[in-house]
Write a protein that holds these residues in place. Structure first.
Motif, mmCIF file in Angstrom:
data_model
loop_
_atom_site.group_PDB
_atom_site.id
_atom_site.type_symbol
_atom_site.label_atom_id
_atom_site.label_comp_id
_atom_site.label_asym_id
_atom_site.label_seq_id
_atom_site.Cartn_x
_atom_site.Cartn_y
_atom_site.Cartn_z
ATOM 1 N N GLY A 178 2.035 9.450 -5.816
ATOM 2 C CA GLY A 178 2.589 10.774 -5.538
ATOM 3 C C GLY A 178 3.622 11.188 -6.575
ATOM 4 O O GLY A 178 3.611 12.322 -7.057
ATOM 5 N N ASN A 231 6.015 7.497 5.748
ATOM 6 C CA ASN A 231 5.614 7.386 7.148
ATOM 7 C C ASN A 231 4.917 6.063 7.422
ATOM 8 O O ASN A 231 5.150 5.436 8.455
ATOM 9 N N LEU A 232 4.066 5.643 6.488
ATOM 10 C CA LEU A 232 3.349 4.378 6.670
ATOM 11 C C LEU A 232 4.331 3.215 6.741
ATOM 12 O O LEU A 232 4.181 2.314 7.573
ATOM 13 N N LEU A 273 0.841 -1.210 0.000
ATOM 14 C CA LEU A 273 0.000 0.000 0.000
ATOM 15 C C LEU A 273 0.868 1.250 0.000
ATOM 16 O O LEU A 273 0.622 2.200 -0.768
ATOM 17 N N ALA A 332 3.901 1.492 -1.116
ATOM 18 C CA ALA A 332 4.550 1.601 -2.424
ATOM 19 C C ALA A 332 3.602 2.211 -3.446
ATOM 20 O O ALA A 332 3.980 3.101 -4.220
ATOM 21 N N ILE A 333 2.336 1.752 -3.427
ATOM 22 C CA ILE A 333 1.350 2.278 -4.377
ATOM 23 C C ILE A 333 1.158 3.775 -4.164
ATOM 24 O O ILE A 333 1.158 4.566 -5.118
ATOM 25 N N LEU A 334 1.042 4.186 -2.897
ATOM 26 C CA LEU A 334 0.846 5.612 -2.610
ATOM 27 C C LEU A 334 2.041 6.429 -3.074
ATOM 28 O O LEU A 334 1.882 7.523 -3.634
ATOM 29 N N PHE A 335 3.240 5.892 -2.861
ATOM 30 C CA PHE A 335 4.436 6.620 -3.267
ATOM 31 C C PHE A 335 4.459 6.819 -4.774
ATOM 32 O O PHE A 335 4.769 7.905 -5.273
ATOM 33 N N LEU A 387 1.977 13.683 -0.049
ATOM 34 C CA LEU A 387 1.474 12.309 -0.165
ATOM 35 C C LEU A 387 2.627 11.308 -0.136
ATOM 36 O O LEU A 387 2.556 10.271 0.532
ATOM 37 N N LEU A 437 5.580 11.748 1.248
ATOM 38 C CA LEU A 437 6.116 11.709 2.616
ATOM 39 C C LEU A 437 5.261 10.821 3.505
ATOM 40 O O LEU A 437 5.765 10.061 4.335
ATOM 41 N N ASN A 438 3.932 10.895 3.294
ATOM 42 C CA ASN A 438 3.035 10.075 4.096
ATOM 43 C C ASN A 438 3.186 8.598 3.799
ATOM 44 O O ASN A 438 3.070 7.773 4.695
ATOM 45 N N ALA A 439 3.449 8.270 2.540
ATOM 46 C CA ALA A 439 3.665 6.864 2.181
ATOM 47 C C ALA A 439 4.883 6.326 2.920
ATOM 48 O O ALA A 439 4.871 5.204 3.454
#
Lengths: 170, 100
Positions: B18, B43-44, B10, B12-15, B37, B39-41
């Motif tokens: 972004g 963080n996850l 998840l 990786a997908i968000l990164f 976004l 940066l948040n990936a």
């Protein structure tokens, strides 16, 4: 049960992230990003990082995104809406997206057996399940005291920098 | 217990979303949001490993990443305000002059 929550949150997160990237105007983008960040906070709660989840809501949604919305109000939005939307870099984006995602997914799949779900290391979390905030705080003020101070200096520099940058020249 | 690879995939997908956003968008504000976004990936990923390795250090690092993100947002948005004041446009392709 946990898995169902995970899939719901992940679905919301991915949907709103894609909407953030493709939204025609920045206000919508910001609102979608707020929703995405909130579901990210939900994932943090699911991972038993209550303090970081709360900070995510307070700092990201309450602070950074509100700052974004203020700046969007300051600049000329009407002019941005009429801007030509199509970017000439979409081929680069597609190629990079495919390469990067296949690389990351490959690494995750290859590493699946390395990342066992058995905990190694100290059992800080097990002991801390009822008081996550307290253990994060004590770790932050003991082992990570110097980085914490440096972070506060960084924030001060950023604040002064932002004020100096936006000051009207005489 | 959710497998750790779910969270990592998840993130990786968000990164990737972004990254594609930064390249695709022409509007500097939305590009900035895509960086948040990404940066948040990351963080996850930190929180995931913190949970599955049973160590709190990952959560501390997330706090530092958030600090840097806040500082970056303050300075970056100040730059955006100046850009819109001078160039009267938020299109990054328009901002191609180094000096006025």
């Amino acid at each position: 049960m946990e898995l169902i929550f995970f899939y719901i949150l992940a679905g919301i997160l991915v949907t709103f992230s894609i909407l953030t990237v493709t939204a025609p105007n920045p206000i919508r983008s910001a609102v979608y990003l707020i929703s995405a960040l909130l579901s990210m906070a939900g994932l943090f709660f699911l991972l038993e990082a209550e303090f970081v989840g709360a900070v995510q809501v307070l700092v990201y949604v309450g602070g950074i995104m509100v700052l974004f919305l203020f700046v969007i109000m300051l600049v000329n939005v009407r002019e941005m809406e009429t801007q030509r939307r199509a970017s000439r870099h979409w081929k680069t984006a597609v190629v990079l997206g495919v390469v990067l995602s296949s690389e990351l997914i490959f690494l995750v799949v290859r590493g699946a057996d390395i990342f066992s779900t058995e905990g190694i290391g100290s059992n800080l979390i097990v002991e801390a399940q009822t008081r996550n905030t307290e253990s994060v705080g004590s770790l932050l003020y003991s082992t990570y005291l110097l980085p914490f101070e440096i972070a506060s200096i960084l924030l001060l520099v950023a604040m002064v920098g932002a004020v100096v940058l936006t000051m009207k020249e005489k | 217990m959710i497998p750790v690879t779910h969270y990592l995939a998840l993130a990786a997908i968000l990164f990737v979303i972004g990254t594609c956003g930064v390249i695709l968008q022409r509007n500097v504000l939305t590009m900035f949001m895509c960086i948040e976004l990404m940066l948040n990936a990351v963080n996850l990923t930190f929180i995931t490993f913190s949970r599955f390795l049973n160590q709190l250090d990952g959560q501390i690092f997330v706090l530092f990443v958030m600090t840097v993100a806040a500082a970056e947002a303050a300075v970056g948005l100040a730059l955006i305000v100046i850009l819109s004041r001078r160039a009267d446009s938020l299109d990054v392709d328009q901002a191609n002059t180094m000096k006025w």
